[in-house]
Design an enzyme around this catalytic site. Structure first.
Site, PDB file in Angstrom:
ATOM      1  N   GLY A  35      42.336 -15.767   8.641  1.00  0.00           N
ATOM      2  CA  GLY A  35      41.603 -15.361   9.843  1.00  0.00           C
ATOM      3  C   GLY A  35      40.482 -14.402   9.496  1.00  0.00           C
ATOM      4  O   GLY A  35      40.388 -13.894   8.375  1.00  0.00           O
ATOM      5  N   ASN A  36      39.619 -14.147  10.464  1.00  0.00           N
ATOM      6  CA  ASN A  36      38.509 -13.220  10.257  1.00  0.00           C
ATOM      7  C   ASN A  36      38.007 -12.726  11.614  1.00  0.00           C
ATOM      8  O   ASN A  36      38.247 -13.369  12.645  1.00  0.00           O
ATOM      9  CB  ASN A  36      37.375 -13.878   9.461  1.00  0.00           C
ATOM     10  CG  ASN A  36      37.292 -15.376   9.669  1.00  0.00           C
ATOM     11  OD1 ASN A  36      36.853 -15.845  10.714  1.00  0.00           O
ATOM     12  ND2 ASN A  36      37.748 -16.145   8.688  1.00  0.00           N
ATOM     13  N   GLY A  51      38.475 -13.056   1.264  1.00  0.00           N
ATOM     14  CA  GLY A  51      39.610 -13.071   0.365  1.00  0.00           C
ATOM     15  C   GLY A  51      40.334 -11.776   0.100  1.00  0.00           C
ATOM     16  O   GLY A  51      41.140 -11.704  -0.822  1.00  0.00           O
ATOM     17  N   SER A  79      33.293 -12.985   4.829  1.00  0.00           N
ATOM     18  CA  SER A  79      34.187 -14.131   5.037  1.00  0.00           C
ATOM     19  C   SER A  79      33.425 -15.438   4.867  1.00  0.00           C
ATOM     20  O   SER A  79      32.250 -15.541   5.241  1.00  0.00           O
ATOM     21  CB  SER A  79      34.786 -14.065   6.447  1.00  0.00           C
ATOM     22  OG  SER A  79      35.364 -15.288   6.808  1.00  0.00           O
ATOM     23  N   SER A  80      34.089 -16.436   4.312  1.00  0.00           N
ATOM     24  CA  SER A  80      33.448 -17.746   4.145  1.00  0.00           C
ATOM     25  C   SER A  80      33.097 -18.383   5.479  1.00  0.00           C
ATOM     26  O   SER A  80      32.307 -19.338   5.531  1.00  0.00           O
ATOM     27  CB  SER A  80      34.367 -18.684   3.350  1.00  0.00           C
ATOM     28  OG  SER A  80      35.603 -18.859   4.016  1.00  0.00           O
ATOM     29  N   GLU A  81      33.661 -17.856   6.566  1.00  0.00           N
ATOM     30  CA  GLU A  81      33.367 -18.382   7.907  1.00  0.00           C
ATOM     31  C   GLU A  81      32.178 -17.661   8.554  1.00  0.00           C
ATOM     32  O   GLU A  81      31.909 -17.868   9.736  1.00  0.00           O
ATOM     33  CB  GLU A  81      34.589 -18.223   8.816  1.00  0.00           C
ATOM     34  CG  GLU A  81      35.857 -18.903   8.322  1.00  0.00           C
ATOM     35  CD  GLU A  81      35.889 -20.396   8.600  1.00  0.00           C
ATOM     36  OE1 GLU A  81      34.814 -20.989   8.827  1.00  0.00           O
ATOM     37  OE2 GLU A  81      36.998 -20.960   8.575  1.00  0.00           O
ATOM     38  N   HIS A 100      38.743 -15.157  14.811  1.00  0.00           N
ATOM     39  CA  HIS A 100      39.189 -16.491  14.384  1.00  0.00           C
ATOM     40  C   HIS A 100      40.514 -16.390  13.651  1.00  0.00           C
ATOM     41  O   HIS A 100      40.734 -15.460  12.865  1.00  0.00           O
ATOM     42  CB  HIS A 100      38.143 -17.120  13.461  1.00  0.00           C
ATOM     43  CG  HIS A 100      38.640 -18.330  12.731  1.00  0.00           C
ATOM     44  ND1 HIS A 100      39.007 -19.487  13.383  1.00  0.00           N
ATOM     45  CD2 HIS A 100      38.862 -18.566  11.410  1.00  0.00           C
ATOM     46  CE1 HIS A 100      39.407 -20.386  12.502  1.00  0.00           C
ATOM     47  NE2 HIS A 100      39.345 -19.847  11.292  1.00  0.00           N
ATOM     48  N   HIS A 102      44.491 -18.862  12.663  1.00  0.00           N
ATOM     49  CA  HIS A 102      45.196 -20.137  12.602  1.00  0.00           C
ATOM     50  C   HIS A 102      46.566 -19.994  13.266  1.00  0.00           C
ATOM     51  O   HIS A 102      47.604 -20.125  12.606  1.00  0.00           O
ATOM     52  CB  HIS A 102      45.361 -20.583  11.149  1.00  0.00           C
ATOM     53  CG  HIS A 102      44.081 -20.823  10.416  1.00  0.00           C
ATOM     54  ND1 HIS A 102      44.033 -21.074   9.071  1.00  0.00           N
ATOM     55  CD2 HIS A 102      42.787 -20.861  10.853  1.00  0.00           C
ATOM     56  CE1 HIS A 102      42.771 -21.262   8.699  1.00  0.00           C
ATOM     57  NE2 HIS A 102      41.999 -21.129   9.764  1.00  0.00           N
ATOM     58  N   TYR A 121      47.499 -21.324  35.096  1.00  0.00           N
ATOM     59  CA  TYR A 121      46.310 -20.650  35.637  1.00  0.00           C
ATOM     60  C   TYR A 121      45.616 -19.742  34.619  1.00  0.00           C
ATOM     61  O   TYR A 121      44.432 -19.430  34.749  1.00  0.00           O
ATOM     62  CB  TYR A 121      46.660 -19.855  36.901  1.00  0.00           C
ATOM     63  CG  TYR A 121      47.448 -18.592  36.689  1.00  0.00           C
ATOM     64  CD1 TYR A 121      46.817 -17.401  36.352  1.00  0.00           C
ATOM     65  CD2 TYR A 121      48.836 -18.575  36.845  1.00  0.00           C
ATOM     66  CE1 TYR A 121      47.546 -16.235  36.159  1.00  0.00           C
ATOM     67  CE2 TYR A 121      49.570 -17.426  36.647  1.00  0.00           C
ATOM     68  CZ  TYR A 121      48.914 -16.257  36.300  1.00  0.00           C
ATOM     69  OH  TYR A 121      49.634 -15.108  36.105  1.00  0.00           O
ATOM     70  N   HIS A 163      41.892 -27.350  12.133  1.00  0.00           N
ATOM     71  CA  HIS A 163      41.520 -26.038  11.611  1.00  0.00           C
ATOM     72  C   HIS A 163      42.333 -24.939  12.281  1.00  0.00           C
ATOM     73  O   HIS A 163      43.348 -24.507  11.750  1.00  0.00           O
ATOM     74  CB  HIS A 163      40.006 -25.831  11.805  1.00  0.00           C
ATOM     75  CG  HIS A 163      39.455 -24.656  11.072  1.00  0.00           C
ATOM     76  ND1 HIS A 163      38.131 -24.584  10.683  1.00  0.00           N
ATOM     77  CD2 HIS A 163      40.018 -23.488  10.683  1.00  0.00           C
ATOM     78  CE1 HIS A 163      37.917 -23.434  10.058  1.00  0.00           C
ATOM     79  NE2 HIS A 163      39.047 -22.749  10.057  1.00  0.00           N
ATOM     80  N   TYR A 216      39.865  -9.079  35.051  1.00  0.00           N
ATOM     81  CA  TYR A 216      41.238  -9.168  34.540  1.00  0.00           C
ATOM     82  C   TYR A 216      41.270  -8.910  33.039  1.00  0.00           C
ATOM     83  O   TYR A 216      40.335  -9.225  32.323  1.00  0.00           O
ATOM     84  CB  TYR A 216      41.783 -10.568  34.824  1.00  0.00           C
ATOM     85  CG  TYR A 216      43.274 -10.728  34.596  1.00  0.00           C
ATOM     86  CD1 TYR A 216      44.186 -10.450  35.599  1.00  0.00           C
ATOM     87  CD2 TYR A 216      43.757 -11.172  33.371  1.00  0.00           C
ATOM     88  CE1 TYR A 216      45.551 -10.617  35.401  1.00  0.00           C
ATOM     89  CE2 TYR A 216      45.120 -11.352  33.167  1.00  0.00           C
ATOM     90  CZ  TYR A 216      46.006 -11.069  34.183  1.00  0.00           C
ATOM     91  OH  TYR A 216      47.346 -11.233  33.977  1.00  0.00           O
TER      92      TYR A 216
END
Length: 231
Positions: A35-36, A51, A79-81, A100, A102, A121, A163, A216
């Site tokens: 994640g990132n 990494g 990050s590679s993303e 982001h 997984h 909802y 992904h 909210y």
């Protein structure tokens, strides 16, 4: 859309991003360093490095990249993303945080290439009557960046084919809240399909919820005026 004020580039902001990474692994919303998270700041985008195990992250280890253009190739590697984070910040200036991960149930739906319809909802917390699915493309690729920007134009979260998932937030707390809500929705949708089919709320019913959701979710402490957390 009205651009949000960038987050301040302070030790507290940097630590909040690290804490979000540690939190999502502790909550089993992510695994390892897959994640990132990034935040829009005045000088560009603050993002987790590539990494580095979250438990070893320090505030000065986070990387600053430009809002447009390539990162500094001589500095610490983001990050590679980073391309889709950069694309999200360009496409959604109203949302200064991109998270982001997984999450397991989101990832199951993602590999099945299924979006999440209005089975509950809480779908309204993501800006519409579904949580859409972004088309597959190689991680870190321009194609994935374009797919994400297109699908998230009017949504605060999405699944990513084969992904994982990505959510946007007005604050770090709001992004964390949406990620956990998204994983709960994915689990609910999957389990409700066992032995039957979930009833899907109508567009009118979701529109009604979206009006009620205008304020909210979690807020900054300074916004609470002494009130407790919202449910």
């Amino acid at each position: 859309m009205t651009p949000a004020t960038p987050l301040p580039d302070t030790t507290a902001t940097r630590q909040a991003l690290i804490d979000a990474c540690l939190w999502m692994n502790a909550r089993h919303l992510n695994q390892g360093t897959s994640g990132n998270i990034s935040a829009r700041i005045a000088s560009g985008i603050l993002i987790t490095p590539s990494g580095v195990p979250y438990e070893y992250l320090t505030p000065d280890a986070l990387v600053t990249i430009p809002l447009d253009g390539l990162p500094d190739s001589n500095g610490a590697q983001p990050s590679s993303e980073w391309p889709f984070h950069q694309g999200m910040h360009q496409a959604r200036p109203d949302m200064p945080v991109v998270l982001h991960a997984h999450p397991p149930y989101c990832s199951v739906l993602a590999v099945q290439r299924r979006s999440i319809p209005a089975c509950h909802y809480m779908i309204a917390a993501f800006g519409g009557n579904d949580v859409p699915l972004a088309d597959y493309a190689l991680f870190g690729s321009p194609e994935l960046c374009a797919n994400m920007a297109r699908i998230m134009a009017d949504r605060h979260g999405c699944l990513m084919a084969n992904h994982g998932a990505t959510v946007l937030g007005e604050t770090v707390d709001k992004a964390r809240w949406r990620l956990e809500e998204l994983e709960t929705l994915a689990r609910t949708y999957l389990f409700s399909s066992i032995g039957g089919a979930p009833h899907i709320l109508s567009d009118a019913e979701i529109a009604e919820v979206m009006v009620a959701f205008s304020s909210y979710g979690p807020r900054h402490p300074e916004e609470r005026n002494g009130e407790g957390e919202r449910s």
